[in-house]
Scaffold this motif. Structure first.
Motif, PDB file in Angstrom:
ATOM      1  N   SER A 145      14.836  40.623  38.452  1.00 40.60           N
ATOM      2  CA  SER A 145      16.206  40.291  38.840  1.00 40.60           C
ATOM      3  C   SER A 145      16.228  38.798  39.181  1.00 40.60           C
ATOM      4  N   ARG A 146      17.416  38.278  39.436  1.00 35.60           N
ATOM      5  CA  ARG A 146      17.494  36.870  39.826  1.00 35.60           C
ATOM      6  C   ARG A 146      16.608  36.588  41.037  1.00 35.60           C
ATOM      7  N   ASP A 147      16.499  37.570  41.915  1.00 40.47           N
ATOM      8  CA  ASP A 147      15.718  37.356  43.142  1.00 40.47           C
ATOM      9  C   ASP A 147      14.217  37.278  42.889  1.00 40.47           C
ATOM     10  N   THR A 148      13.785  37.869  41.784  1.00 47.78           N
ATOM     11  CA  THR A 148      12.335  37.886  41.539  1.00 47.78           C
ATOM     12  C   THR A 148      11.953  37.024  40.342  1.00 47.78           C
ATOM     13  N   LEU A 149      12.927  36.327  39.785  1.00 44.97           N
ATOM     14  CA  LEU A 149      12.642  35.429  38.675  1.00 44.97           C
ATOM     15  C   LEU A 149      12.002  34.147  39.217  1.00 44.97           C
ATOM     16  N   MET A 155      26.815  26.638  39.617  1.00 46.06           N
ATOM     17  CA  MET A 155      26.341  27.294  38.388  1.00 46.06           C
ATOM     18  C   MET A 155      26.530  28.814  38.415  1.00 46.06           C
ATOM     19  N   ARG A 156      26.740  29.360  39.600  1.00 47.13           N
ATOM     20  CA  ARG A 156      26.892  30.823  39.659  1.00 47.13           C
ATOM     21  C   ARG A 156      28.063  31.286  38.796  1.00 47.13           C
ATOM     22  N   ARG A 157      29.141  30.498  38.853  1.00 48.79           N
ATOM     23  CA  ARG A 157      30.314  30.862  38.083  1.00 48.79           C
ATOM     24  C   ARG A 157      29.981  30.938  36.600  1.00 48.79           C
ATOM     25  N   PHE A 158      29.275  29.913  36.152  1.00 49.14           N
ATOM     26  CA  PHE A 158      28.849  29.830  34.752  1.00 49.14           C
ATOM     27  C   PHE A 158      28.073  31.090  34.362  1.00 49.14           C
ATOM     28  N   VAL A 159      27.142  31.422  35.214  1.00 50.23           N
ATOM     29  CA  VAL A 159      26.323  32.599  34.920  1.00 50.23           C
ATOM     30  C   VAL A 159      27.186  33.853  34.853  1.00 50.23           C
ATOM     31  N   ALA A 160      28.079  33.977  35.817  1.00 53.12           N
ATOM     32  CA  ALA A 160      28.914  35.178  35.838  1.00 53.12           C
ATOM     33  C   ALA A 160      29.779  35.253  34.587  1.00 53.12           C
ATOM     34  N   ASN A 161      30.378  34.126  34.206  1.00 50.39           N
ATOM     35  CA  ASN A 161      31.200  34.126  32.991  1.00 50.39           C
ATOM     36  C   ASN A 161      30.399  34.545  31.778  1.00 50.39           C
ATOM     37  N   LYS A 162      29.224  33.906  31.662  1.00 46.24           N
ATOM     38  CA  LYS A 162      28.389  34.167  30.496  1.00 46.24           C
ATOM     39  C   LYS A 162      27.961  35.624  30.470  1.00 46.24           C
ATOM     40  N   ALA A 163      27.659  36.131  31.654  1.00 44.41           N
ATOM     41  CA  ALA A 163      27.216  37.517  31.732  1.00 44.41           C
ATOM     42  C   ALA A 163      28.309  38.434  31.215  1.00 44.41           C
ATOM     43  N   LYS A 164      29.557  38.138  31.596  1.00 43.11           N
ATOM     44  CA  LYS A 164      30.660  38.961  31.122  1.00 43.11           C
ATOM     45  C   LYS A 164      30.715  38.948  29.605  1.00 43.11           C
ATOM     46  N   THR A 165      30.571  37.733  29.047  1.00 44.70           N
ATOM     47  CA  THR A 165      30.596  37.611  27.601  1.00 44.70           C
ATOM     48  C   THR A 165      29.491  38.449  26.971  1.00 44.70           C
ATOM     49  N   GLY A 168      16.182  45.566  27.486  1.00 46.38           N
ATOM     50  CA  GLY A 168      15.953  46.134  28.813  1.00 46.38           C
ATOM     51  C   GLY A 168      16.052  45.145  29.957  1.00 46.38           C
ATOM     52  N   PHE A 169      16.631  43.991  29.702  1.00 50.09           N
ATOM     53  CA  PHE A 169      16.840  43.033  30.786  1.00 50.09           C
ATOM     54  C   PHE A 169      18.326  42.986  31.117  1.00 50.09           C
ATOM     55  N   SER A 170      18.631  42.751  32.364  1.00 50.53           N
ATOM     56  CA  SER A 170      20.034  42.681  32.778  1.00 50.53           C
ATOM     57  C   SER A 170      20.671  41.430  32.187  1.00 50.53           C
ATOM     58  N   PRO A 171      22.002  41.438  32.052  1.00 50.14           N
ATOM     59  CA  PRO A 171      22.678  40.256  31.503  1.00 50.14           C
ATOM     60  C   PRO A 171      22.333  38.976  32.257  1.00 50.14           C
ATOM     61  N   GLU A 172      22.160  39.051  33.555  1.00 47.64           N
ATOM     62  CA  GLU A 172      21.887  37.810  34.288  1.00 47.64           C
ATOM     63  C   GLU A 172      20.488  37.257  33.955  1.00 47.64           C
ATOM     64  N   ILE A 173      19.547  38.136  33.670  1.00 46.19           N
ATOM     65  CA  ILE A 173      18.223  37.664  33.269  1.00 46.19           C
ATOM     66  C   ILE A 173      18.266  37.137  31.834  1.00 46.19           C
ATOM     67  N   ARG A 174      18.983  37.825  30.981  1.00 48.78           N
ATOM     68  CA  ARG A 174      19.103  37.350  29.590  1.00 48.78           C
ATOM     69  C   ARG A 174      19.748  35.976  29.554  1.00 48.78           C
ATOM     70  N   GLU A 175      20.680  35.758  30.436  1.00 50.90           N
ATOM     71  CA  GLU A 175      21.323  34.446  30.536  1.00 50.90           C
ATOM     72  C   GLU A 175      20.283  33.376  30.863  1.00 50.90           C
ATOM     73  N   GLN A 176      19.326  33.739  31.703  1.00 52.56           N
ATOM     74  CA  GLN A 176      18.276  32.791  32.054  1.00 52.56           C
ATOM     75  C   GLN A 176      17.335  32.548  30.861  1.00 52.56           C
ATOM     76  N   ILE A 177      17.044  33.607  30.118  1.00 57.90           N
ATOM     77  CA  ILE A 177      16.208  33.432  28.916  1.00 57.90           C
ATOM     78  C   ILE A 177      16.936  32.513  27.928  1.00 57.90           C
ATOM     79  N   TYR A 178      18.229  32.764  27.774  1.00 58.59           N
ATOM     80  CA  TYR A 178      19.031  31.926  26.878  1.00 58.59           C
ATOM     81  C   TYR A 178      18.982  30.456  27.324  1.00 58.59           C
ATOM     82  N   LYS A 179      19.073  30.250  28.632  1.00 62.96           N
ATOM     83  CA  LYS A 179      19.062  28.876  29.142  1.00 62.96           C
ATOM     84  C   LYS A 179      17.738  28.188  28.827  1.00 62.96           C
ATOM     85  N   VAL A 180      16.639  28.887  29.066  1.00 66.22           N
ATOM     86  CA  VAL A 180      15.329  28.289  28.791  1.00 66.22           C
ATOM     87  C   VAL A 180      15.193  27.994  27.289  1.00 66.22           C
ATOM     88  N   ALA A 181      15.686  28.913  26.445  1.00 65.10           N
ATOM     89  CA  ALA A 181      15.659  28.658  24.996  1.00 65.10           C
ATOM     90  C   ALA A 181      16.498  27.424  24.670  1.00 65.10           C
TER      91      ALA A 181
END
Lengths: 537, 537
Positions: free
Chosen positions: A61-65, A1-11, B371-384
């Motif tokens: 961050s991902r580490d503290t989520l 899933m990391r890849r997915f996240v990275a792709n989405k983040a870029k978008t 104010g959230f990083s793209p990787e955290i927003r991706e997680q919010i999007y996933k939960v939604a």
């Protein structure tokens, strides 16, 4: 899933207007033009220069989520869909940039997004309940059927103070629950009680609510079919429990073997998992089978003997396409076995999103909760109360689907024609796509007896598997990604639903409109041939 | 709370048609008349005789339920409301059985349940979007305003495929989010981005979503005002976190002291709690204060310095009643301080349930996430995504409240008259009840600057406190229960919101219609005098 996240983040970064440099400029501009004073804190230790780095002040961050959130996956809106959205945007911006003109979303049971029209009677009643002020206007009779006006009057009168914009009782409006209970009685031939109905915003929140009640820690397990609808795996992950799998047998048309259930239960228990509930999806998603009555009885008996809550996902109860199968609710089966309210805890989920109505956007649904002690029901009520109530339009629609027009009502004929047209077309579409799939090299597909999906097995050549591995992708995802890139067809890889290790599948809905099916079949067939030619061992 | 559960359980047992004996009979009858065979399992070891005991096969009890659920409390639909429903039923069944004719629900911000009428324009648009087939009919022009028809066309065109019954994008329909972002820009004078908007079924699910992301264990703390809206304490309990309180200062009109925040933060940290976010409710619920801009700036700075996510409950942004106060969104305040997207993680919650519209039953709302990083927003999007999307009517309404009719639109005048009528009446009602409360012995009540509530402090005589203790009830609950039994007025005890230990309050909405206010004031005054006479030390 990391890849997915990275792709989405870029978008996300690409599409966001808030790139850090433009943001800084905009803020400088805006803070000048603002009427608010911006004196006191600008002189503090936090200067503009600290703003250019990305989110360095963000404490999350991902580490503290919450790691449960990270663990959760939801394939039907996952990687392939993200890619599809990207391709769609490219097609809009640059027509002709791909070998197809449009994206065909077969990833999700969302009939109206593919052109299915809503049932007129239901929409008439909803519109009138949204604006009851027009109920007694003369023009209204020209625009709406007589029975929709009558039904809207009935419904508005059932709402305390006729307040269609008020929070309702936490379980939903009593009169609507009475109508639903009556509909269940008619369907099952056994009594239903409106006190057992909890109206919800679609079936998903109801499933979450039950998981929330049942799961205390990762030691608590929930039995789920494999393949399963990923709402269950997602909800179990979010609530920190353990998914205990039982496999549906593809060879016997996705049959459910109680002997397998027993074996899996023993295994889970020996590993210290406290299995609390069994999820059964009937008609099956993604597998499309309709359980036989015998099979249902065996499941009821198993849950009863093993002390499991039976969570029955019955949202496809109207979607049965074969004459030799029929939908029976688990409550009906349990009651017919002689088991009453106190014998088996049973939750039946229903939704307005499926059936012939397919009103996904209305977010209506209910759960019928039986077999729980008053103290547990009190807790369910409390959890429902925290969200106040489900949306009233969805509540009204849930009552309508359980009590549609009857013979003699003005709308009955048009309603029946719309309903039968949709269901018979779905049956034809299922058959056509199923036959097409079965004609493909290395593909076998069980018939779709019900629900809205096909879940074919693909025997992928070793070369294709290796090619997938070379790009760090699951082989079925690799297939679906290639399919999408070549045809615009969006299917979901079987790994999102679970499958017997070493087998590969995808889920594809039967929902594109009928006139589009031949072209879809042609595209799919052509793609598959090319794919096999490319990778044949 | 055990008492509450026990009482409720009794009610449930009483009202349930499924008493164990009648159930057994009904099942015997039904299993005979059923078309399903009931052979195979009736002969098993589970005989009818085992069915009469209560739920002996139910694997779920209070002891095995998720303890987080047990811990969760939700006072605004709690014990007093349950009692009110019981009294209401008794009044229906036996008019004259109580010293009042009707129950006046002042427990919850539910304006339309008390007679507030919906805004016509909003309902017109909703009805047309529910049944777009009538948009081009001639009768429609006689029934609907021209701008509502135009707006409905616009909205339907914004929906991909004009599919008003389809699941939308997980964050909500893009065109509606664009409208909302434009509305926020107009309100704040700072840019807003539709990618930051997540449409939700009211504000509550949005709050849950953020708690789900932030809370990993009971070591994670969420700063909440005391008194607070119990959604927060309930959600924190359900997600297994720790509520870290900060006290609003009643003596200074429910002011928020940053020095107190710092002190509480140090205390929590010294106890090992990792405080992750700060909830601020502005205008305040249940306290009704509108924060000053200075105060808001200090809060922003505090969150930034301490690395806290700022969760801004701004659902009462339209409800400000005093000329010397004005609503400023926290985002506007932060941007005016020069803090941009990357400097402070900030979530603003908005709802269609409050304001002058009060459309609680529509369950519409949004959160603006910045104010959230793209990787955290991706997680919010996933939960939604796991819940697919919020209801489309609620989405449409959220766009309407952020973009109401403008000068020159056909509906503008009637819209303005409806809006101003509601808000000015709310202001008058707040004033009248506030003055009445302040005239009572031992009662002091801050003015309601905004929101929909009064939260008076009552100095209860020692004798009343002892009488409450004698029946194992909190003194404020004792007061509210007596108030309800004597007058039919439903208020919520302060203990449901939190209060400085040793002080007692209740929350009462300002929502009964204006013509009922004099009678309510009379009833309340008379009750209070009697209560004080009875218990005066």
């Amino acid at each position: 899933m990391r890849r997915f996240v990275a792709n989405k983040a870029k978008t996300l970064i690409k599409t966001s207007v808030f790139s850090s440099s433009s943001l800084q400029n905009r803020n400088k501009f805006q803070s000048c033009s603002s009427s608010l004073t911006s004196s006191r804190f600008l002189g503090s230790s936090y200067s503009f220069s600290s703003m250019v780095d990305d989110y360095k002040h963000t404490p999350l961050s991902r580490d503290t989520l919450n790691p449960k959130v990270l663990k959760c996956e939801y394939a039907v809106r996952g990687e392939i869909v993200t890619l599809a959205q990207k391709l769609q945007q490219e097609l809009q911006e640059k027509p002709g940039s791909h070998p197809f003109d449009d994206i065909i979303y077969c990833n999700i049971g969302n009939p109206q997004s593919l052109g299915q029209q809503p049932i007129t009677f239901f929409r008439e009643v909803l519109a009138l309940c949204d604006h009851p002020a027009i109920l007694d206007k003369s023009e209204t009779q020209g625009l709406f059927s007589a029975d929709s006006i009558e039904r809207a009057y009935q419904i508005v009168d059932q709402i305390p103070g006729r307040a269609t914009g008020a929070y309702s009782h936490s379980q939903g409006i009593k009169g609507l629950r009475d109508t639903i209970a009556a509909g269940i009685e008619t369907r099952d031939g056994f009594p239903a009680n409106s006190d057992d109905i909890f109206l919800t915003d679609g079936a998903s929140p109801a499933v979450h609510m039950m998981m929330q009640l049942l799961i205390r820690s990762e030691n608590d397990g929930i039995f789920c079919p494999i393949p399963q609808y990923p709402l269950y795996s997602a909800s179990i992950a979010l609530h920190g429990g353990t998914l205990v799998p039982y496999y549906l047998d593809e060879a016997t048309g996705w049959g459910l073997e109680v002997s397998d259930l027993k074996e899996q239960l023993e295994k889970a228990r020996s590993q210290g998992t406290n299995v609390r509930a069994l999820v059964v999806i009937n008609p099956g998603n993604p597998t499309g089978q309709v359980l036989s009555e015998d099979n249902q009885q065996a499941i009821v008996e198993f849950c009863r003997q093993e002390g499991l809550v039976l969570l029955a996902d019955e949202v496809y109860q109207e979607n049965v396409y074969v004459p030799d199968k029929q939908f029976h609710s688990f409550k009906k089966v349990a009651r017919a076995m002689g088991y009453g309210e106190n014998d088996i805890p049973l939750v039946s989920f229903q939704s307005v999103s499926k059936g012939y109505y397919g009103e996904c956007g209305k977010r209506g649904g209910y759960m019928e909760v039986t077999g729980f002690s008053p103290e547990i029901r009190e807790q369910i009520y409390k959890v429902a109360s925290v969200n106040l109530c489900s949306n009233i339009s969805g509540q009204i629609l849930a009552s309508l689907v359980m009590s549609p027009p009857k013979v003699g009502d003005e709308s009955y004929e048009s309603y029946s024609a719309e309903k039968d047209g949709i269901l018979s077309s779905m049956a034809r579409r299922a058959k056509t796509i199923e036959e097409a799939l079965n004609s493909l090299e290395g593909v076998t597909c069980n018939r779709t007896e019900g629900a809205m999906y096909l879940f074919p097995s693909i025997q992928l050549p070793q070369k294709a598997i290796e090619a997938a591995e070379a790009v760090h992708t699951a082989p079925d995802t690799f297939y679906c990604r290639n399919l999408l890139n070549a045809t615009g067809i969006v299917a979901v890889p079987g790994s999102g639903f679970g499958q017997v290790p070493g087998t590969w599948h995808f889920r594809c809905t039967i929902l594109p409109q009928e006139d589009k099916i031949p072209a879809i079949v042609d595209r799919l067939t052509e793609f598959h041939k090319g794919f096999m030619d490319q990778y044949r061992d």
